[in-house]
Design a protein around this motif. Structure first.
Motif, PDB file in Angstrom:
ATOM      1  N   ASN A   1       0.766  -1.197   0.481  1.00 46.26           N
ATOM      2  CA  ASN A   1      -0.115  -0.093  -0.416  1.00 46.26           C
ATOM      3  C   ASN A   1       0.733   1.413   0.366  1.00 46.26           C
ATOM      4  N   ARG A   2       1.173   1.558  -0.978  1.00 38.57           N
ATOM      5  CA  ARG A   2       1.988   2.537  -1.051  1.00 38.57           C
ATOM      6  C   ARG A   2       1.689   3.491  -1.578  1.00 38.57           C
ATOM      7  N   ILE A   3       1.299   5.116  -0.487  1.00 39.25           N
ATOM      8  CA  ILE A   3       1.746   6.542  -0.751  1.00 39.25           C
ATOM      9  C   ILE A   3       2.213   7.374  -0.562  1.00 39.25           C
ATOM     10  N   ILE A   4       2.514   8.321  -0.834  1.00 38.15           N
ATOM     11  CA  ILE A   4       3.219   9.689  -1.135  1.00 38.15           C
ATOM     12  C   ILE A   4       2.813  10.866  -0.644  1.00 38.15           C
TER      13      ILE A   4
ATOM     14  N   ASN B   1       5.484   6.214   3.026  1.00 35.02           N
ATOM     15  CA  ASN B   1       4.868   5.005   4.554  1.00 35.02           C
ATOM     16  C   ASN B   1       5.888   4.329   3.787  1.00 35.02           C
ATOM     17  N   ALA B   2       7.462   4.442   3.450  1.00 37.45           N
ATOM     18  CA  ALA B   2       7.872   3.433   2.965  1.00 37.45           C
ATOM     19  C   ALA B   2       8.992   2.404   3.546  1.00 37.45           C
ATOM     20  N   GLY B   3       8.859   2.863   4.952  1.00 36.15           N
ATOM     21  CA  GLY B   3       9.172   2.169   6.202  1.00 36.15           C
ATOM     22  C   GLY B   3      10.094   3.014   7.083  1.00 36.15           C
ATOM     23  N   GLY B   4      10.503   4.010   6.576  1.00 35.55           N
ATOM     24  CA  GLY B   4      11.550   5.614   7.494  1.00 35.55           C
ATOM     25  C   GLY B   4      13.151   4.851   6.921  1.00 35.55           C
ATOM     26  N   ILE B   5      14.156   5.704   7.729  1.00 33.19           N
ATOM     27  CA  ILE B   5      15.648   4.997   7.552  1.00 33.19           C
ATOM     28  C   ILE B   5      16.102   5.037   8.681  1.00 33.19           C
ATOM     29  N   PRO B   6      16.444   4.443   8.765  1.00 34.53           N
ATOM     30  CA  PRO B   6      17.152   3.680  10.250  1.00 34.53           C
ATOM     31  C   PRO B   6      17.664   4.738  11.105  1.00 34.53           C
ATOM     32  N   ASP B   7      17.388   5.411  12.270  1.00 32.46           N
ATOM     33  CA  ASP B   7      17.773   5.771  13.120  1.00 32.46           C
ATOM     34  C   ASP B   7      19.740   6.422  13.299  1.00 32.46           C
TER      35      ASP B   7
ATOM     36  N   ASN C   1      12.008  10.809  11.149  1.00 27.78           N
ATOM     37  CA  ASN C   1      11.133   9.335  10.659  1.00 27.78           C
ATOM     38  C   ASN C   1       9.187  10.036  11.894  1.00 27.78           C
ATOM     39  N   ILE C   2       8.467   9.264  10.503  1.00 29.15           N
ATOM     40  CA  ILE C   2       7.244   9.482  11.071  1.00 29.15           C
ATOM     41  C   ILE C   2       6.437   8.066  10.797  1.00 29.15           C
ATOM     42  N   ASN C   3       5.016   8.549  12.514  1.00 27.35           N
ATOM     43  CA  ASN C   3       4.248   7.325  11.777  1.00 27.35           C
ATOM     44  C   ASN C   3       3.476   7.663  11.137  1.00 27.35           C
TER      45      ASN C   3
ATOM     46  N   GLN D   1      -4.900   2.636   9.915  1.00 25.12           N
ATOM     47  CA  GLN D   1      -3.615   2.078   9.859  1.00 25.12           C
ATOM     48  C   GLN D   1      -2.541   2.736   9.815  1.00 25.12           C
ATOM     49  N   ASN D   2      -1.249   2.546  11.035  1.00 23.66           N
ATOM     50  CA  ASN D   2      -0.541   3.053  11.031  1.00 23.66           C
ATOM     51  C   ASN D   2       0.503   2.988  10.268  1.00 23.66           C
TER      52      ASN D   2
END
Length: 428
Positions: A327-330, A348-354, A397-399, A405-406
């Motif tokens: 479910n790809r959203i920009i 909502n692509a999974g974020g970037i490692p901290d 990074n965000i939720n 759905q988160n």
């Protein structure tokens, strides 16, 4: 008797006055013979003490002057002393940097003779405001060569005169590297842009081919009438115009902006999405745009700004693929604040490692395989927004929430100042 005493006293004073004149001329060895008057000898001792102090202070001043000259000529920066527009002194670095034979070639000259016309008004305005922060200019060397420089200055009092001390650093090599990196970024995206052209051309070419074949077939069977012929020709012309417009869009994107201009934020976002339409469609990405009700006009380089948006969206697309997100959203949002505008690009692509998020704007840093990424896209995007357009560019990074759905994702924020039209040209 009193006359003789007075004469002897004034004679001693005349001797002191003569010695004082010698001291004023830098001769500190002159002495006055002791007198028969004790009071005068006491005065003479005080005078000698003062003489020694003056001698010490002059030695100290000479040492300070030598230290200043040594520092003046040993610094890595080009240093120019000016009184108004006139150059009154330069250090050895300046002579070498500008290609002068000696200091005498430039001392007494107008400093604006060595400044590119586009930057003269900027310097005059900064001098008037006594701007202390460093800023970029372009200078002209003695042989006519143009160099990029970072300049910073301050007004000081020297020999009872107010002079301007300006320090310059040659950043020509840095600028040339930035230009090369910028061209690398565009070249890296050119392959994908050509792919987008192919995708966007496929449908209209099919329509043109089908219409032409239909006309030919109906002509062979003798069933072609004028109405059908006109409809087919109109279809062919409309699709040919679409092909032409597509080429213009991509050609404009690869043009290099030479100077700052005003543009509408919504318009460049739509242009970027249009250029990426086929890629977005083929990868099943849903794009949500939330534009402000008010027009947002900013100053900058529209084509370079489009490049920034393309880099961000392409990174999100790659993250969707590598993280196998279905479910790809920009989402792209415009925001108006009191002193700035903000454009947020969320996914909502999974974020970037901290552990690496703080490195994403470093040159040549990439989370992709070497065959897939150069690591210069976000670095150049940062350069365009922060250095070229005087804005800010950051990521967190965000939720991301969609339909109860988160999702984990990230948000790139482009922050641009209001009414910040610069008076200089930044060639890229």
């Amino acid at each position: 008797m009193s006359f003789l005493i007075s004469k002897r006293i004034f004679l001693n004073f005349d001797k002191i006055q003569a010695v004082t004149s010698h001291i004023a001329n830098g001769n500190y060895d002159e002495k006055v013979e002791e007198s028969s008057f004790d009071e005068f000898n006491k005065l003479l001792k005080s005078f000698y003490k003062m003489q020694k102090e003056i001698d010490k202070r002059e030695d100290s001043l000479e040492k300070s002057l030598e230290s200043f000259k040594s520092l003046f000529n040993s610094t890595m920066e080009s240093v120019v002393l000016s009184n108004g527009d006139e150059i009154i002194d330069v250090n050895d670095v300046t002579v070498k940097l500008f290609g002068f034979k000696s200091k005498s070639d430039v001392i007494g000259k107008n400093m604006f003779d060595y400044i590119v016309d586009d930057y003269k008004d900027v310097i005059k305005e900064n001098l008037k405001k006594d701007v202390k922060e460093p800023y970029e200019i372009e200078c002209i060397k003695d042989d006519g060569t143009i160099i990029h420089a970072l300049v910073q200055g301050k007004f000081l009092e020297l020999n009872s005169k107010i002079v301007r001390v300006s320090a310059l650093i040659d950043i020509t090599e840095v600028k040339n590297k930035d230009k090369l990196l910028f061209q690398q970024t565009k070249m890296a995206s050119m392959g994908e842009m050509i792919g987008n052209i192919a995708h966007q051309w496929r449908q209209p070419l099919n329509v043109i081919s089908t219409s032409a074949s239909s006309v030919k077939l109906e002509k062979e069977f003798g069933v072609l009438d004028d109405k059908q012929l006109n409809n087919s020709m109109d279809t062919i012309v409309q699709n040919a115009l679409y092909l032409s417009k597509t080429i213009d869009d991509f050609r404009n994107f690869f043009k290099t902006d030479k100077s700052l201009e005003s543009f509408e934020l919504k318009e460049v976002v739509q242009k970027a999405l249009k250029l990426l339409h086929s890629s977005i469609y083929n990868h099943n990405i849903k794009v949500i745009t939330k534009f402000s009700n008010r027009k947002i006009i900013v100053e900058g380089y529209p084509n370079e700004f489009i490049q920034v948006l393309i880099n961000i969206i392409n990174n999100a697309k790659d993250a969707f693929l590598s993280n196998q997100i279905e479910n790809r959203i920009i989402e792209i949002r415009e925001e108006i604040h009191e002193k700035c505008y903000k454009l947020r690009i969320l996914d909502n692509a999974g974020g970037i490692p901290d552990s690496i998020i703080y490195k994403v704007f470093d040159p040549y840093f990439t989370t992709k395989h070497k065959s897939q990424g150069t690591g210069i896209g976000l670095y150049m995007s940062h350069q365009i927004i922060v250095d070229h357009m005087k804005g800010d560019f950051y990521v967190r990074n965000i939720n991301y929430r969609d339909k109860n759905q988160n999702f984990k994702g990230c948000c790139f924020t482009i922050k641009l100042p209001k009414n910040s039209l610069n008076d200089y040209i930044y060639e890229i």
